[in-house]
Motif scaffolding. Structure first.
Motif, PDB file in Angstrom:
ATOM      1  N   SER A  41     -11.651-101.330   2.470  1.00 60.87           N
ATOM      2  CA  SER A  41     -12.717-101.057   1.990  1.00 60.87           C
ATOM      3  C   SER A  41     -12.721-101.618   0.415  1.00 60.87           C
ATOM      4  O   SER A  41     -11.799-102.248   0.217  1.00 60.87           O
ATOM      5  CB  SER A  41     -12.312 -99.622   1.433  1.00 60.87           C
ATOM      6  OG  SER A  41     -10.950 -99.834   0.404  1.00 60.87           O
ATOM      7  N   LEU A  42     -14.210-102.200  -0.075  1.00 58.76           N
ATOM      8  CA  LEU A  42     -14.167-102.194  -1.597  1.00 58.76           C
ATOM      9  C   LEU A  42     -14.249-101.611  -2.055  1.00 58.76           C
ATOM     10  O   LEU A  42     -16.171-101.236  -2.031  1.00 58.76           O
ATOM     11  CB  LEU A  42     -14.556-104.155  -1.181  1.00 58.76           C
ATOM     12  CG  LEU A  42     -14.470-104.881  -0.195  1.00 58.76           C
ATOM     13  CD1 LEU A  42     -15.696-106.557  -0.150  1.00 58.76           C
ATOM     14  CD2 LEU A  42     -12.847-105.244  -0.534  1.00 58.76           C
ATOM     15  N   LYS A  43     -14.686-101.146  -3.372  1.00 61.54           N
ATOM     16  CA  LYS A  43     -14.752-100.287  -4.041  1.00 61.54           C
ATOM     17  C   LYS A  43     -14.815-100.924  -5.389  1.00 61.54           C
ATOM     18  O   LYS A  43     -14.271-101.194  -5.698  1.00 61.54           O
ATOM     19  CB  LYS A  43     -14.484 -98.910  -3.810  1.00 61.54           C
ATOM     20  CG  LYS A  43     -14.609 -98.142  -2.402  1.00 61.54           C
ATOM     21  CD  LYS A  43     -13.584 -97.208  -2.924  1.00 61.54           C
ATOM     22  CE  LYS A  43     -13.673 -96.421  -1.143  1.00 61.54           C
ATOM     23  NZ  LYS A  43     -13.593 -94.629  -1.228  1.00 61.54           N
ATOM     24  N   ASN A  56      -9.650-102.728  -4.614  1.00 57.10           N
ATOM     25  CA  ASN A  56     -10.602-101.511  -6.001  1.00 57.10           C
ATOM     26  C   ASN A  56     -11.394-103.258  -7.331  1.00 57.10           C
ATOM     27  O   ASN A  56     -10.169-103.753  -7.112  1.00 57.10           O
ATOM     28  CB  ASN A  56     -10.377-100.228  -6.434  1.00 57.10           C
ATOM     29  CG  ASN A  56     -10.635 -99.382  -5.412  1.00 57.10           C
ATOM     30  OD1 ASN A  56     -11.250 -99.561  -4.220  1.00 57.10           O
ATOM     31  ND2 ASN A  56     -10.249 -98.763  -6.222  1.00 57.10           N
ATOM     32  N   ALA A  57     -12.311-102.927  -7.226  1.00 55.65           N
ATOM     33  CA  ALA A  57     -11.951-103.916  -9.057  1.00 55.65           C
ATOM     34  C   ALA A  57     -11.161-103.793 -10.017  1.00 55.65           C
ATOM     35  O   ALA A  57     -10.846-105.116 -10.507  1.00 55.65           O
ATOM     36  CB  ALA A  57     -13.646-103.752  -9.490  1.00 55.65           C
ATOM     37  N   GLU A  64     -23.004-105.161  -2.998  1.00 52.04           N
ATOM     38  CA  GLU A  64     -23.127-106.195  -2.483  1.00 52.04           C
ATOM     39  C   GLU A  64     -21.331-106.791  -2.161  1.00 52.04           C
ATOM     40  O   GLU A  64     -21.564-107.947  -1.255  1.00 52.04           O
ATOM     41  CB  GLU A  64     -23.353-107.459  -3.841  1.00 52.04           C
ATOM     42  CG  GLU A  64     -25.449-107.107  -3.839  1.00 52.04           C
ATOM     43  CD  GLU A  64     -25.439-107.489  -5.379  1.00 52.04           C
ATOM     44  OE1 GLU A  64     -25.150-108.506  -6.000  1.00 52.04           O
ATOM     45  OE2 GLU A  64     -26.718-107.393  -5.587  1.00 52.04           O
ATOM     46  N   ALA A  65     -20.683-105.901  -3.174  1.00 55.06           N
ATOM     47  CA  ALA A  65     -19.313-106.615  -1.944  1.00 55.06           C
ATOM     48  C   ALA A  65     -19.447-106.488  -0.634  1.00 55.06           C
ATOM     49  O   ALA A  65     -18.958-107.621  -0.250  1.00 55.06           O
ATOM     50  CB  ALA A  65     -18.301-106.313  -2.870  1.00 55.06           C
ATOM     51  N   ASN A  66     -20.183-105.574  -0.346  1.00 53.67           N
ATOM     52  CA  ASN A  66     -19.508-104.977   1.175  1.00 53.67           C
ATOM     53  C   ASN A  66     -20.421-105.749   2.143  1.00 53.67           C
ATOM     54  O   ASN A  66     -19.737-106.106   3.714  1.00 53.67           O
ATOM     55  CB  ASN A  66     -20.418-103.418   1.644  1.00 53.67           C
ATOM     56  CG  ASN A  66     -18.772-102.384   1.108  1.00 53.67           C
ATOM     57  OD1 ASN A  66     -18.378-102.234   2.073  1.00 53.67           O
ATOM     58  ND2 ASN A  66     -18.899-102.173  -0.250  1.00 53.67           N
ATOM     59  N   LEU A  67     -21.219-106.020   1.756  1.00 48.91           N
ATOM     60  CA  LEU A  67     -22.653-107.328   1.946  1.00 48.91           C
ATOM     61  C   LEU A  67     -21.824-108.747   2.181  1.00 48.91           C
ATOM     62  O   LEU A  67     -21.573-108.999   3.691  1.00 48.91           O
ATOM     63  CB  LEU A  67     -23.773-107.488   2.074  1.00 48.91           C
ATOM     64  CG  LEU A  67     -24.864-105.862   1.854  1.00 48.91           C
ATOM     65  CD1 LEU A  67     -26.071-106.048   1.189  1.00 48.91           C
ATOM     66  CD2 LEU A  67     -25.291-105.046   3.242  1.00 48.91           C
ATOM     67  N   LEU A 117     -13.703-109.687  -4.562  1.00 47.84           N
ATOM     68  CA  LEU A 117     -13.045-108.090  -3.607  1.00 47.84           C
ATOM     69  C   LEU A 117     -13.293-109.251  -1.938  1.00 47.84           C
ATOM     70  O   LEU A 117     -12.463-108.381  -1.491  1.00 47.84           O
ATOM     71  CB  LEU A 117     -14.269-107.097  -4.258  1.00 47.84           C
ATOM     72  CG  LEU A 117     -14.084-106.479  -4.899  1.00 47.84           C
ATOM     73  CD1 LEU A 117     -16.023-105.822  -5.596  1.00 47.84           C
ATOM     74  CD2 LEU A 117     -12.748-105.648  -5.488  1.00 47.84           C
ATOM     75  N   ALA A 118     -14.099-109.680  -2.054  1.00 48.25           N
ATOM     76  CA  ALA A 118     -14.440-110.049  -0.195  1.00 48.25           C
ATOM     77  C   ALA A 118     -13.113-110.551  -0.368  1.00 48.25           C
ATOM     78  O   ALA A 118     -12.643-111.044   1.256  1.00 48.25           O
ATOM     79  CB  ALA A 118     -16.039-110.976  -0.123  1.00 48.25           C
TER      80      ALA A 118
END
Ligand code: SF4
Length: 481
Positions: free
Chosen positions: A203-205, A163-164, A214-217, A181-182
């Motif tokens: 998971s990145l949230k 998480n951020a 964008e973080a998930n991409l 995050l990535a």
């Protein structure tokens, strides 16, 4: 994020109890209990309601040893009532608690960052290159080894939840949060693989919809580069509640679903778990419908966009038609259409036409919230709130209702309402003001990351924000609206 085209991402398959996640399996829907886990009857009851609404998995927070001990009874009671769906345990800071839970439930969710002995998380854990980060990874490997061995023995899957609010603060100065995050997610996966563990979901949230998408991409690109392919758990943290909470979630989740990204999904609303599941169902079906209608779906390539990339332009509007007949379906559908819209401009207005919706005002409010949370036009205070869990000692729905009622009309002001001091301060770091539940009906009040007042009634916190925000706006020549 421009020119992001993706080969369709197919993850490896992870087993969670008797069910599978990832590969070509349908998106698994999940929620989390908001009860005190010690209250076994209430926790079982919430799980049953969520399963009846369509949940495939329920997560339960385990803040202490007694909660871990309750898990077996909760699981047995659910099985006795005919509910055999997998359970996950949510653990922070304690590998010992995680091990205890891993012997009972099918999946645990941990944030490896807070298992580290580096208390201020000042060194990066991303794709490690420096001596510091190598030491961090080695230390983490040491911390995780016993837990991972336990999970291997019991066939327990692990979600790495990044998480951020819990990533290295030092990195914020020289890297964008999506990269932080990535990098963290990839670094943790490397540690898990070095220990021979592959039953992992990641998971990145964040609480910002566009940043989350964008973080998930970016995470997919990182995993592809590192030849990893783990299932992604997607969701926006601290979305809040009501239409605004749903719109925030939809703006973060729909850009992913329409790219066929996301293997499991949790909508974090400050509402009941079954409400989270009902809206998650609306998102998944809108995602499927839009994915099927896009040319990219036929070729496996997809041009990804998020609302953040549009330059501002108040001259044009967006008209969206939806045949949704209820609010959840409407929000999912129009948010999906909005992020698909072939536009490089933030609209000056959005008009939603929804003839099957009986309450016209819902369509207008959805349009207004889309403008607000896509960054097109802020017309009101921005509220975020955590979904609540066993760690809070306050009725978060009531606290949110009071704060939202008393503090409307401050465009560009972000107020966070959080349930506990464990995660609250980190997760609300980008809010202008934050209220954190402190027990006995009291709250702590933060301005940014500075603690202003401890253990005060919510009314006093609200009055302080009114005064301070009013003064700021007066200085800027902008009266509250
Ligand atoms: S902020 Fe605290 S109470 Fe709220 S969901 Fe997170 S851990 Fe639970």
């Amino acid at each position: 994020m421009k020119n992001n085209s993706y080969i369709r991402y197919v993850s490896r398959q992870v087993t969670i109890g008797g069910v599978f996640i990832g590969a070509n399996h349908p998106v698994m829907l999940q929620s989390m209990t908001k009860t005190d886990t010690h209250n076994i009857a209430a926790t079982v009851d919430q799980c049953i309601k969520a399963f009846d609404a369509g949940a495939d998995l329920m997560r339960i927070s385990v803040p202490d040893k007694r909660s871990a001990e309750c898990l077996a009874t909760i699981k047995n009671k659910l099985a006795a009532a005919g509910y055999h769906q997998p359970l996950a345990a949510d653990i922070h800071y304690s590998p010992a608690l995680a091990m205890e839970a891993a012997r009972i439930v099918e999946k645990i969710r941990i944030n490896p960052g807070n298992f580290s002995t580096t208390p201020d998380r000042s060194s990066s854990v991303g794709i490690m290159k420096t001596e510091d980060s190598t030491a961090f990874q080695e230390n983490l490997r040491h911390k995780l080894k016993q837990l991972i061995d336990t999970c291997k023995v019991h066939g327990t899957a692990i979600r790495i939840g990044v998480n951020a609010g819990s990533v290295p603060r030092a990195d914020h100065h020289h890297k964008h949060i999506t990269e932080i995050l990535a990098d963290a997610g990839t670094g943790y996966l490397q540690v898990f693989e070095s220990l021979g563990f592959y039953q992992t979901v990641v998971s990145l949230k964040t609480s910002n919809p566009a940043t989350t998408a964008e973080a998930n991409l970016l995470m997919i690109k990182r995993m592809q580069k590192e030849r990893m392919c783990y299932p992604l758990h997607i969701g926006v943290t601290e979305s809040g509640n009501g239409i605004s909470g749903r719109v925030r979630s939809a703006l973060g989740i729909m850009p992913l679903l329409i790219g066929n990204i996301g293997n499991t999904l949790r909508v974090s609303l400050t509402e009941s778990p079954e409400n989270e599941i009902l809206f998650a169902k609306s998102l998944v079906s809108a995602g499927k419908r839009l994915l099927a209608s896009l040319p990219g779906a036929l070729t496996g390539r997809f041009e990804q966009k998020s609302p953040k990339e549009y330059p501002p332009d108040n001259q044009h509007g967006v008209d969206i038609y939806s045949d949704a007949a209820n609010t959840d379906d409407l929000i999912a559908d129009v948010a999906g259409q909005f992020v698909c819209a072939d536009s490089r401009q933030k609209p000056g207005h959005i008009t939603i036409s929804a003839p099957r919706l009986s309450n016209r005002s819902m369509a207008d409010e959805t349009a207004r919230q889309l403008m607000q949370h896509s960054g097109s036009k802020s017309t009101d205070t921005e509220f975020v709130s955590c979904p609540a869990c066993a760690r809070t000692q306050m009725n978060m729905e009531k606290l949110c209702a009071v704060v939202k009622k008393e503090l409307p009309g401050y465009p560009n002001l972000k107020i966070a309402i959080m349930g506990c001091m464990v995660n609250g301060p980190g997760e609300m770091a980008d809010a202008d003001f934050g209220l954190i539940a402190a027990g006995k009906g009291l709250v702590h009040l933060f301005k940014g990351q500075t603690l202003l007042k401890k253990n005060i009634p919510p009314a006093e916190a609200i009055a302080t924000i009114q005064t301070m925000a009013g003064e700021t706006m007066a200085r800027q020549g902008r009266p509250p609206q």
